[in-house]
Design a protein around this motif. Structure first.
Motif, PDB file in Angstrom:
ATOM      1  N   PHE A  54       0.834  -1.207   0.000  1.00  0.00           N
ATOM      2  CA  PHE A  54       0.000   0.000   0.000  1.00  0.00           C
ATOM      3  C   PHE A  54       0.867   1.255   0.000  1.00  0.00           C
ATOM      4  O   PHE A  54       0.766   2.082  -0.887  1.00  0.00           O
ATOM      5  N   GLY A  55       1.752   1.351   0.980  1.00  0.00           N
ATOM      6  CA  GLY A  55       2.591   2.553   1.099  1.00  0.00           C
ATOM      7  C   GLY A  55       3.514   2.741  -0.082  1.00  0.00           C
ATOM      8  O   GLY A  55       3.683   3.863  -0.590  1.00  0.00           O
ATOM      9  N   ASN A  56       4.108   1.636  -0.556  1.00  0.00           N
ATOM     10  CA  ASN A  56       5.084   1.743  -1.641  1.00  0.00           C
ATOM     11  C   ASN A  56       4.459   2.099  -2.977  1.00  0.00           C
ATOM     12  O   ASN A  56       5.122   2.682  -3.840  1.00  0.00           O
ATOM     13  N   ALA A  57       3.170   1.759  -3.167  1.00  0.00           N
ATOM     14  CA  ALA A  57       2.509   2.060  -4.440  1.00  0.00           C
ATOM     15  C   ALA A  57       2.536   3.562  -4.710  1.00  0.00           C
ATOM     16  O   ALA A  57       2.737   3.995  -5.847  1.00  0.00           O
ATOM     17  N   PHE A  58       2.392   4.363  -3.653  1.00  0.00           N
ATOM     18  CA  PHE A  58       2.344   5.818  -3.838  1.00  0.00           C
ATOM     19  C   PHE A  58       3.734   6.400  -4.019  1.00  0.00           C
ATOM     20  O   PHE A  58       3.944   7.302  -4.818  1.00  0.00           O
ATOM     21  N   ILE A  59       4.694   5.850  -3.269  1.00  0.00           N
ATOM     22  CA  ILE A  59       6.075   6.322  -3.390  1.00  0.00           C
ATOM     23  C   ILE A  59       6.573   6.029  -4.808  1.00  0.00           C
ATOM     24  O   ILE A  59       7.160   6.890  -5.465  1.00  0.00           O
ATOM     25  N   LYS A  60       6.284   4.812  -5.282  1.00  0.00           N
ATOM     26  CA  LYS A  60       6.685   4.397  -6.630  1.00  0.00           C
ATOM     27  C   LYS A  60       6.007   5.267  -7.676  1.00  0.00           C
ATOM     28  O   LYS A  60       6.636   5.714  -8.638  1.00  0.00           O
ATOM     29  N   LEU A  61       4.721   5.518  -7.471  1.00  0.00           N
ATOM     30  CA  LEU A  61       3.959   6.352  -8.401  1.00  0.00           C
ATOM     31  C   LEU A  61       4.639   7.694  -8.589  1.00  0.00           C
ATOM     32  O   LEU A  61       4.874   8.145  -9.711  1.00  0.00           O
ATOM     33  N   ARG A  62       4.986   8.322  -7.452  1.00  0.00           N
ATOM     34  CA  ARG A  62       5.526   9.682  -7.518  1.00  0.00           C
ATOM     35  C   ARG A  62       6.929   9.721  -8.101  1.00  0.00           C
ATOM     36  O   ARG A  62       7.301  10.688  -8.773  1.00  0.00           O
ATOM     37  N   THR A  63       7.729   8.664  -7.855  1.00  0.00           N
ATOM     38  CA  THR A  63       9.115   8.711  -8.324  1.00  0.00           C
ATOM     39  C   THR A  63       9.265   8.157  -9.742  1.00  0.00           C
ATOM     40  O   THR A  63      10.128   8.605 -10.485  1.00  0.00           O
ATOM     41  N   GLU A  64       8.410   7.198 -10.114  1.00  0.00           N
ATOM     42  CA  GLU A  64       8.637   6.522 -11.402  1.00  0.00           C
ATOM     43  C   GLU A  64       7.725   6.989 -12.523  1.00  0.00           C
ATOM     44  O   GLU A  64       7.991   6.716 -13.690  1.00  0.00           O
ATOM     45  N   LEU A  65       6.641   7.670 -12.179  1.00  0.00           N
ATOM     46  CA  LEU A  65       5.684   8.065 -13.222  1.00  0.00           C
ATOM     47  C   LEU A  65       6.306   9.070 -14.184  1.00  0.00           C
ATOM     48  O   LEU A  65       6.957  10.020 -13.771  1.00  0.00           O
ATOM     49  N   ARG A  66       6.119   8.850 -15.479  1.00  0.00           N
ATOM     50  CA  ARG A  66       6.668   9.761 -16.482  1.00  0.00           C
ATOM     51  C   ARG A  66       5.537  10.316 -17.326  1.00  0.00           C
ATOM     52  O   ARG A  66       4.412   9.831 -17.293  1.00  0.00           O
ATOM     53  N   TYR A  67       5.864  11.344 -18.080  1.00  0.00           N
ATOM     54  CA  TYR A  67       4.867  11.945 -18.956  1.00  0.00           C
ATOM     55  C   TYR A  67       5.300  11.730 -20.403  1.00  0.00           C
ATOM     56  O   TYR A  67       6.485  11.799 -20.711  1.00  0.00           O
ATOM     57  N   CYS A  68       4.331  11.450 -21.269  1.00  0.00           N
ATOM     58  CA  CYS A  68       4.590  11.190 -22.686  1.00  0.00           C
ATOM     59  C   CYS A  68       5.274  12.409 -23.308  1.00  0.00           C
ATOM     60  O   CYS A  68       4.814  13.535 -23.139  1.00  0.00           O
ATOM     61  N   GLU A  71      -2.214   0.832 -10.223  1.00  0.00           N
ATOM     62  CA  GLU A  71      -1.830   0.174  -8.973  1.00  0.00           C
ATOM     63  C   GLU A  71      -2.187   1.053  -7.770  1.00  0.00           C
ATOM     64  O   GLU A  71      -2.763   0.572  -6.785  1.00  0.00           O
ATOM     65  N   ALA A  72      -1.846   2.339  -7.856  1.00  0.00           N
ATOM     66  CA  ALA A  72      -2.112   3.274  -6.754  1.00  0.00           C
ATOM     67  C   ALA A  72      -3.621   3.403  -6.523  1.00  0.00           C
ATOM     68  O   ALA A  72      -4.089   3.429  -5.385  1.00  0.00           O
ATOM     69  N   VAL A  73      -4.386   3.447  -7.616  1.00  0.00           N
ATOM     70  CA  VAL A  73      -5.851   3.546  -7.500  1.00  0.00           C
ATOM     71  C   VAL A  73      -6.398   2.288  -6.833  1.00  0.00           C
ATOM     72  O   VAL A  73      -7.229   2.357  -5.928  1.00  0.00           O
ATOM     73  N   ASN A  74      -5.882   1.123  -7.244  1.00  0.00           N
ATOM     74  CA  ASN A  74      -6.333  -0.135  -6.642  1.00  0.00           C
ATOM     75  C   ASN A  74      -6.039  -0.175  -5.152  1.00  0.00           C
ATOM     76  O   ASN A  74      -6.866  -0.651  -4.362  1.00  0.00           O
ATOM     77  N   GLU A  75      -4.863   0.306  -4.758  1.00  0.00           N
ATOM     78  CA  GLU A  75      -4.503   0.295  -3.338  1.00  0.00           C
ATOM     79  C   GLU A  75      -5.441   1.194  -2.539  1.00  0.00           C
ATOM     80  O   GLU A  75      -5.928   0.808  -1.490  1.00  0.00           O
ATOM     81  N   PHE A  76      -5.691   2.399  -3.052  1.00  0.00           N
ATOM     82  CA  PHE A  76      -6.576   3.324  -2.335  1.00  0.00           C
ATOM     83  C   PHE A  76      -7.989   2.757  -2.234  1.00  0.00           C
ATOM     84  O   PHE A  76      -8.653   2.933  -1.213  1.00  0.00           O
ATOM     85  N   ARG A 111     -13.370   6.069  -8.193  1.00  0.00           N
ATOM     86  CA  ARG A 111     -13.391   7.479  -8.559  1.00  0.00           C
ATOM     87  C   ARG A 111     -12.693   8.333  -7.481  1.00  0.00           C
ATOM     88  O   ARG A 111     -11.893   9.214  -7.795  1.00  0.00           O
ATOM     89  N   THR A 112     -13.031   8.058  -6.214  1.00  0.00           N
ATOM     90  CA  THR A 112     -12.394   8.780  -5.100  1.00  0.00           C
ATOM     91  C   THR A 112     -10.907   8.443  -5.071  1.00  0.00           C
ATOM     92  O   THR A 112     -10.062   9.312  -4.860  1.00  0.00           O
ATOM     93  N   ALA A 113     -10.590   7.161  -5.309  1.00  0.00           N
ATOM     94  CA  ALA A 113      -9.201   6.723  -5.303  1.00  0.00           C
ATOM     95  C   ALA A 113      -8.404   7.495  -6.357  1.00  0.00           C
ATOM     96  O   ALA A 113      -7.294   7.956  -6.096  1.00  0.00           O
ATOM     97  N   LEU A 114      -8.993   7.674  -7.530  1.00  0.00           N
ATOM     98  CA  LEU A 114      -8.314   8.414  -8.603  1.00  0.00           C
ATOM     99  C   LEU A 114      -8.096   9.865  -8.191  1.00  0.00           C
ATOM    100  O   LEU A 114      -7.046  10.452  -8.477  1.00  0.00           O
ATOM    101  N   ARG A 115      -9.077  10.434  -7.500  1.00  0.00           N
ATOM    102  CA  ARG A 115      -8.951  11.811  -7.014  1.00  0.00           C
ATOM    103  C   ARG A 115      -7.767  11.919  -6.043  1.00  0.00           C
ATOM    104  O   ARG A 115      -6.987  12.869  -6.102  1.00  0.00           O
ATOM    105  N   PHE A 116      -7.632  10.927  -5.160  1.00  0.00           N
ATOM    106  CA  PHE A 116      -6.508  10.906  -4.218  1.00  0.00           C
ATOM    107  C   PHE A 116      -5.186  10.811  -4.985  1.00  0.00           C
ATOM    108  O   PHE A 116      -4.222  11.494  -4.667  1.00  0.00           O
TER     109      PHE A 116
END
Lengths: 206, 206
Positions: free
Chosen positions: A44-58, B10-15, B24-29
């Motif tokens: 749970f916790g790592n999913a958000f940390i990973k999201l913020r550090t690894e997510l890229r934009y096209c 993954e982050a949405v699923n965890e939330f 929908r709320t998870a995506l907002r978070f």
């Protein structure tokens, strides 16, 4: 509230930073996590940390992506000559969910809003102009909100693009499907009459 | 929903595993977290991991604690001869917030519920009986919910404790302050008349 544990207090504080989450809901989330398996909470916790550090934009359309280019931009079955300009990735998801659009996107990352100190330079507009100059684009669909800020942004982009050989369109404004005419606002109802469409066309939409 | 990114999905699923949180709320978070500073998101994620791995339970009363004994149990100003038996730590917080209780607690960690497969052996009842035998306790206040399960648990604990020299009480049931008599249910209203208290006593409560 007295949580009798610094760890709980910290976790509650973190949860209550989320939009629409108060201390009481945050505590409910924390008590839920306390009952879960440690491995589960770790994920749970790592999913958000990973999201913020690894997510890229096209690099092409500024949509979120796990690779250099997003799934839409690398798809050869999409029409790359039609570009839909949207405010943020939520709009991309909303349009994708309709399954009615086969073109590509351009995510601005916001709209021009002098009140919030957001000017054209803070948005991904230059890359759109460059793409238009490279002349692979034939049509630009403006899909921004109908607010003062949305209209300003629409007009700014229109001015920047009009020198190129492009069709510039906006999404249709009109009465929502299922809405009753008598409750519709005058501006929308007026627009829906001016921009009326052939009845035959409405029959072809799946 | 198509999130066009595995990380977002993954982050949405965890939330959305949290109670009362949909996609929908998870995506907002998630979109909120994406706009935050990486250090901020790091703190966010780690708060829960730390909570789950470092949180301990008081050896004496099973309340949550950062040390071996909880803040209530180590407090010399609390009356250690009065023990309030509650279902979980939420009840401890609720009673602490009233600032009316100066005794200590005993957290059962649930209530007897054969339907959910929870028997007396799954709860912290033995440690309560041991504490009672050690005879430092004078009064046990049962503060469980008035459900079938709560009543069963009350009765089971009463049977286990009655051989010791103890006063066993339950919290008062009656009409909520601010409630109108005509809307109160019959059982509660009946109980509030049988267990009426001296008017003078109600004057001393701050």
């Amino acid at each position: 509230m007295n949580f009798s544990s610094k760890l709980i207090e910290e976790a509650v504080n973190e949860f209550s930073k989320l939009p629409g989450v108060g201390k009481r809901t945050a505590l409910r989330f924390v008590l839920h996590l306390m009952k879960q398996d440690p491995a589960e909470v770790n994920r749970f916790g790592n999913a958000f940390i990973k999201l913020r550090t690894e997510l890229r934009y096209c690099e092409k359309c500024h949509n979120v992506s796990d690779q250099v280019l997003c799934e839409v931009c690398v798809n050869p079955h999409r029409d790359h000559s039609v570009v839909c300009v949207v405010e943020d990735i939520r709009d991309v998801m909303a349009i994708e969910n309709t399954q009615q659009y086969r073109g590509v996107y351009h995510v601005l990352g916001g709209i021009i809003s002098p009140m919030d100190g957001i000017g054209p330079g803070d948005l991904n507009i230059e890359t759109l102009v460059k793409k238009a100059a490279a002349s692979e684009m034939k049509e630009v669909i403006m899909a921004l909100s109908t607010t003062m800020e949305g209209d300003t942004t629409n007009f700014y982009i229109y001015k920047r693009l009009k020198e190129h050989q492009l069709t510039i369109t906006t999404i249709a404004r009109g009465i929502s499907i299922g809405d009753e005419l008598e409750y519709a606002d005058e501006v929308t109802l007026g627009r829906s009459i001016v921009n009326r469409t052939l009845y035959e066309n409405s029959l072809t939409i799946k």
